[in-house]
Motif scaffolding. Sequence first.
Motif, PDB file in Angstrom:
ATOM      1  N   PRO A 258      -7.415   3.233   4.289  1.00 15.64           N
ATOM      2  CA  PRO A 258      -6.670   3.961   3.246  1.00 15.64           C
ATOM      3  C   PRO A 258      -6.573   3.110   1.981  1.00 15.64           C
ATOM      4  N   GLN A 259      -6.538   3.779   0.823  1.00 17.35           N
ATOM      5  CA  GLN A 259      -6.385   3.090  -0.453  1.00 17.35           C
ATOM      6  C   GLN A 259      -5.424   3.879  -1.331  1.00 17.35           C
ATOM      7  N   ASP A 260      -4.653   3.170  -2.116  1.00 15.34           N
ATOM      8  CA  ASP A 260      -3.709   3.787  -3.045  1.00 15.34           C
ATOM      9  C   ASP A 260      -3.904   3.186  -4.422  1.00 15.34           C
ATOM     10  N   ARG A 275      -1.169   9.579  -9.476  1.00 10.07           N
ATOM     11  CA  ARG A 275      -1.076   8.672  -8.333  1.00 10.07           C
ATOM     12  C   ARG A 275      -2.104   9.115  -7.310  1.00 10.07           C
ATOM     13  N   SER A 277      -4.129   8.728  -3.589  1.00 10.54           N
ATOM     14  CA  SER A 277      -4.111   8.256  -2.208  1.00 10.54           C
ATOM     15  C   SER A 277      -5.381   8.740  -1.524  1.00 10.54           C
ATOM     16  N   MET A 279      -7.566   8.668   2.093  1.00  7.37           N
ATOM     17  CA  MET A 279      -7.395   8.452   3.533  1.00  7.37           C
ATOM     18  C   MET A 279      -8.673   8.857   4.276  1.00  7.37           C
TER      19      MET A 279
END
Length: 581
Positions: A258-260, A275, A277, A279
């Motif tokens: 996962p990356q944010d 924003r 996100s 997954m």
Amino acid sequence: MQDAPATQEGSSAPGRRRRRLGELLLAAGVVTEATIRDALDVAAPGERLGAALVRLGLVEESEVADALATQLRLERVDLDTTADLDPEVVSLLPMPEAERHDVLPLRLSGGVLHLAMSDPSDVAALDDVRLTTGVRRVRPVVATTDALRRARRRAYRLTATQDRLWERSRTAGAVSGQEGAGADAAPVVARLDALLAEAVQLQASDLHLEPYEGGARVRLRVDGVLREAERLPSDLHPRVVSRIKLLADLDIAERRRPQDGRAQLVVEGRPLEVRVSVMPTLRGETVALRLLPRAEELLGLDELGLQPADVATVTDVLARPQGLVLLTGPTGSGKTTTAYAALATTDGLGRNIRTLEDPVEVRWLGINQTQIDPRVGVTFATGLRHLLRQDPDVLLVGEVRDRETAQLTVEAASTGHLVVATLHTNDAPSAVARMVDLGADRFLLSSALELVIAQRLVRRTCTACVAPDMPGPRLLDALGVDLQALEGGRPRRGVGCNSCDRTGVVGRTAIAELVRVDQQLRDALLAGAGERAVLAAARTSGMRTLRQDALERAYAGSITLAEALRVTPDPPWPPQLPPPA
């Protein structure tokens, strides 16, 4: 609009002077010379006369279009009542170019492309459309700017249109030897731009890209409900994901974790912060984009939709130098928006305002915001402890989740600070019991707590397609009211139209349940009262439940009875409707 073409093919006949819009409107009797002079005197540099007249309210947009169509003998089309257009024709022109020139391809017959335009005098637009589409004969059709915008949104949103645009770009790429272009390829950029533009136009809060067998679907959360916008071909989805990663400064090669991240974009000429996100799933990567509002778009307390009496109560409490205000409700109930509105009422009063948030939703100039980051030891508890050494006047605690945070929040509110904190409970009375369960000292809580607000967001009925609503017996039984109680009210619902995108609802408003802490409730807390005793004390003080607030709005017709049931928990006592008028 300025000069308009004298022939239907978009070019002037030899020896004929093209008549200016002012002359056309004068001839049609829409305006007077004095009106035109007034508009020209206040028009912005480069602003067209028609746009200035409409902006000033001197004419209706439809009147300008009707005058053009009549005087120039052009076809006039009402795009709001036009059926879905042929995706094959629409896809002749990419959406960015259609938006740039404010046009829309309508139909192709006999080698002539009928092009809806708000300004048929725009020769450069006609030339660009000829060059892009490869159609030599383009015939202007007059439409209003607002109707064009809505029709473009519908036409280019169709999956069939988007698929044809993608196929055309792939064919062009194969011819030019660039078929394998990646995240920076023009079709990928255009497709993502179109998705974001659609989300902004519909005022969506979130955009989801979700892979499935054979492709991916795009869903938008509009007014709190997810709806499918379109579908992406299987070979386009990973490229769009890669494009999003580039914009959010994420690792484009990492597909297992996962990356944010965050991205700052410009969509339809306005800045937008997103924003991001990402997954991984079995079928590929899912992406959730949260479209964050700008600080200048935040609502004031009187714009949230709260009842006037509730606004007065909240304003009175926030004017105090110290005390605790609790905001409660599930995720997506608008707590952050209300918290920011509360902070706005305290701004400009010579106060030091500090926030602890996870995450920081809106970056607000003039307010010191701290992002929670447990990886470096910044939690709500540690952050709050340090903030108390920063000489704050007003504190926003993004969420009370543990014993230490609960105790520090109450202590801060007891020692000269105004504290606004959020937590998750179903209603206002249970928020008080929740603070005690978390470990807040009863004595300090009873003296510091001033106000508890539980809230929800409800969808408003579309006023353009509103119709009387007759609820069924099951709905009335679930709401706890009978048909006779509705006498004197006007329950209504939206039947669906272009204005509401066929949903029957437009926008949302807040409903609230307020508990103003009085001496009786303070005494009950000191005596060790549980949730039931707190509830009884709140009822004695005149608390109106969430269901009550929602039913009053449904009674007045601003929301539906079904919506009142959907968003509110069952009340602890039977709701009462207003008496017949």
